[in-house]
Write an enzyme that holds these catalytic residues in place. Structure first.
Site, PDB file in Angstrom:
ATOM      1  N   LYS A   1     -16.539  34.370  59.121  1.00 34.14           N
ATOM      2  CA  LYS A   1     -15.424  33.833  59.921  1.00 34.14           C
ATOM      3  C   LYS A   1     -14.063  34.058  59.257  1.00 34.14           C
ATOM      4  O   LYS A   1     -13.069  34.272  59.946  1.00 34.14           O
ATOM      5  CB  LYS A   1     -15.635  32.344  60.192  1.00 34.14           C
ATOM      6  CG  LYS A   1     -16.749  32.086  61.201  1.00 34.14           C
ATOM      7  CD  LYS A   1     -16.868  30.615  61.540  1.00 34.14           C
ATOM      8  CE  LYS A   1     -18.064  30.383  62.445  1.00 34.14           C
ATOM      9  NZ  LYS A   1     -18.196  28.990  62.852  1.00 34.14           N
TER      10      LYS A   1
ATOM     11  N   ALA B   1     -15.350  19.924  53.247  1.00 32.60           N
ATOM     12  CA  ALA B   1     -14.016  20.523  53.303  1.00 32.60           C
ATOM     13  C   ALA B   1     -14.116  22.042  53.235  1.00 32.60           C
ATOM     14  O   ALA B   1     -13.240  22.716  52.699  1.00 32.60           O
ATOM     15  CB  ALA B   1     -13.165  19.981  52.158  1.00 32.60           C
TER      16      ALA B   1
HETATM   17  P1  ATR Z   1     -19.057  26.242  55.767  1.00 28.26           P
HETATM   18  O1  ATR Z   1     -18.328  27.467  56.233  1.00 28.26           O
HETATM   19  O2  ATR Z   1     -20.402  26.026  56.415  1.00 28.26           O
HETATM   20  O3  ATR Z   1     -18.206  25.016  55.819  1.00 28.26           O
HETATM   21  P2  ATR Z   1     -18.602  26.289  52.953  1.00 28.26           P
HETATM   22  O4  ATR Z   1     -17.193  26.726  53.111  1.00 28.26           O
HETATM   23  O5  ATR Z   1     -19.434  26.873  51.853  1.00 28.26           O
HETATM   24  O6  ATR Z   1     -19.445  26.531  54.249  1.00 28.26           O
HETATM   25  O7  ATR Z   1     -18.602  24.692  52.795  1.00 28.26           O
HETATM   26  C1  ATR Z   1     -19.761  23.941  52.679  1.00 28.26           C
HETATM   27  C2  ATR Z   1     -19.373  22.466  52.635  1.00 28.26           C
HETATM   28  O8  ATR Z   1     -20.555  21.662  52.505  1.00 28.26           O
HETATM   29  C3  ATR Z   1     -18.497  22.105  51.444  1.00 28.26           C
HETATM   30  O9  ATR Z   1     -17.667  21.035  51.807  1.00 28.26           O
HETATM   31  C4  ATR Z   1     -19.543  21.682  50.408  1.00 28.26           C
HETATM   32  O10 ATR Z   1     -19.022  20.864  49.398  1.00 28.26           O
HETATM   33  P3  ATR Z   1     -18.282  21.555  48.136  1.00 28.26           P
HETATM   34  O11 ATR Z   1     -16.944  22.021  48.618  1.00 28.26           O
HETATM   35  O12 ATR Z   1     -18.178  20.476  47.131  1.00 28.26           O
HETATM   36  O13 ATR Z   1     -19.192  22.682  47.710  1.00 28.26           O
HETATM   37  C5  ATR Z   1     -20.466  20.900  51.298  1.00 28.26           C
HETATM   38  N1  ATR Z   1     -21.839  20.754  50.770  1.00 28.26           N
HETATM   39  C6  ATR Z   1     -22.815  21.674  50.727  1.00 28.26           C
HETATM   40  N2  ATR Z   1     -23.953  21.155  50.242  1.00 28.26           N
HETATM   41  C7  ATR Z   1     -23.702  19.842  49.972  1.00 28.26           C
HETATM   42  C8  ATR Z   1     -24.467  18.753  49.463  1.00 28.26           C
HETATM   43  N3  ATR Z   1     -25.756  18.913  49.129  1.00 28.26           N
HETATM   44  N4  ATR Z   1     -23.869  17.558  49.341  1.00 28.26           N
HETATM   45  C9  ATR Z   1     -22.561  17.382  49.678  1.00 28.26           C
HETATM   46  N5  ATR Z   1     -21.779  18.373  50.175  1.00 28.26           N
HETATM   47  C10 ATR Z   1     -22.338  19.592  50.327  1.00 28.26           C
END
Ligand code: ATR
Length: 279
Positions: free
Chosen positions: A67, A130
């Protein structure tokens, strides 16, 4: 010749978009074909150009992980796409230029407000995550004039970045999970990718005590509800919803951009729900 559309991603075989757009096309009698397009991780731009130039493609949906790359490829952006830095809809114009939109946020807001009659106006909203998914939906949420929006993220700096990015909305604040205000929330939206691994973000139970709705932007393709929906149900939240409705609504907006016709979404959602867990 039949107009060609596709969803481009990696992986993409599991996508429900071909089914949704095929149902929309049948319903509105549009002569179009919609398929999946698997792009190698380092070949996104080439795959898009080939689809538009060699396959006479008219439009693409963009999914994980492209994206943000799609945003860079566009000659022009819709207002929502411009601010979110992510694009989920590409329109190939007659002059060879590419216009990019982000329909995810409208999809979420329409599903909540129109399909589930859950107003965002004057509500206290907690957004979990985020990353790109949250970035793409914040503006349409904030435009509904909620009373408060707090973004909680594991990596605190990313939450702060989004607060700065959307700094013109003074109801917006953010931080780590430990910084979440103790005042309670009406609506909690899970925009983390934790559900994909069956995980839960570490959201404190005090957040959910007065909540009318928990909304998982993810949906489950299995027979069980997502981990977040199960968590909400276990805390007796009156409405625990997954993101299948958002998926259909964002698709309807993309379809409208491409075809100038707005499909009816309820029957399509019912068809998909018949194969999905009932919540
Ligand atoms: P997407 O495009 O799906 O949003 P991304 O930009 O990689 O993918 O973001 C994933 C989000 O899920 C982030 O907010 C991530 O937190 P971090 O920024 O701290 O990495 C969050 N996330 C993923 N796995 C998580 C978990 N097990 N617990 C809490 N937050 C999680």
């Amino acid at each position: 010749m039949t107009d060609q559309y596709a969803v481009i991603g990696n992986p993409v075989a599991h996508s429900k978009s071909p089914r949704i757009h095929t149902l929309f096309a049948r319903q509105t009698q549009q002569d179009m074909h919609y398929s999946t397009l698997l792009a190698p991780l380092d070949q996104f731009q080439t795959a898009v150009r080939d689809f538009f130039v060699q396959e006479q493609g008219k439009g693409l949906n963009v999914t994980v992980p492209f994206k943000q790359e799609a945003w860079q490829l566009c000659n022009e952006h819709s207002d929502y796409a411009l601010h979110s830095g992510a694009v989920n809809t590409l329109l190939y114009r007659d002059d060879g230029s590419i216009w990019g939109a982000n329909t995810d946020g409208l999809g979420l807001v329409r599903d909540l407000q129109q399909n589930h009659a859950i107003a965002l106006h004057d509500k206290k909203i907690l957004v979990l995550g985020a990353g790109g998914a949250v970035r793409g939906v914040l503006q349409p949420i904030l435009e509904q004039y909620p009373q408060q929006v707090f973004i909680a993220n594991r990596t605190t700096a990313r939450a702060h970045e989004l607060v700065t990015l959307f700094g013109q909305f003074d109801v917006l604040d953010g931080g780590g999970y430990g910084d979440i205000p103790k005042t309670g929330f009406d609506i909690i939206i899970n925009g983390t990718s934790a559900s994909l691994q069956g995980d839960l973000p570490p959201v404190p139970a005090h957040c959910v005590v007065d909540a009318e709705c928990c909304y998982d932007m993810m949906y489950s393709s299995e027979s069980a509800s997502t981990a977040f929906v199960q968590w909400a149900l276990s805390h007796h939240v009156p409405r625990a919803l997954d993101g299948l409705g958002m998926l259909v609504e964002q698709a309807a907006e993309s379809f409208f951009i491409w075809r100038g016709v707005r499909p009816e979404t309820h029957t399509v959602l019912s068809v998909l729900r018949a194969r999905e867990p009932q919540i």
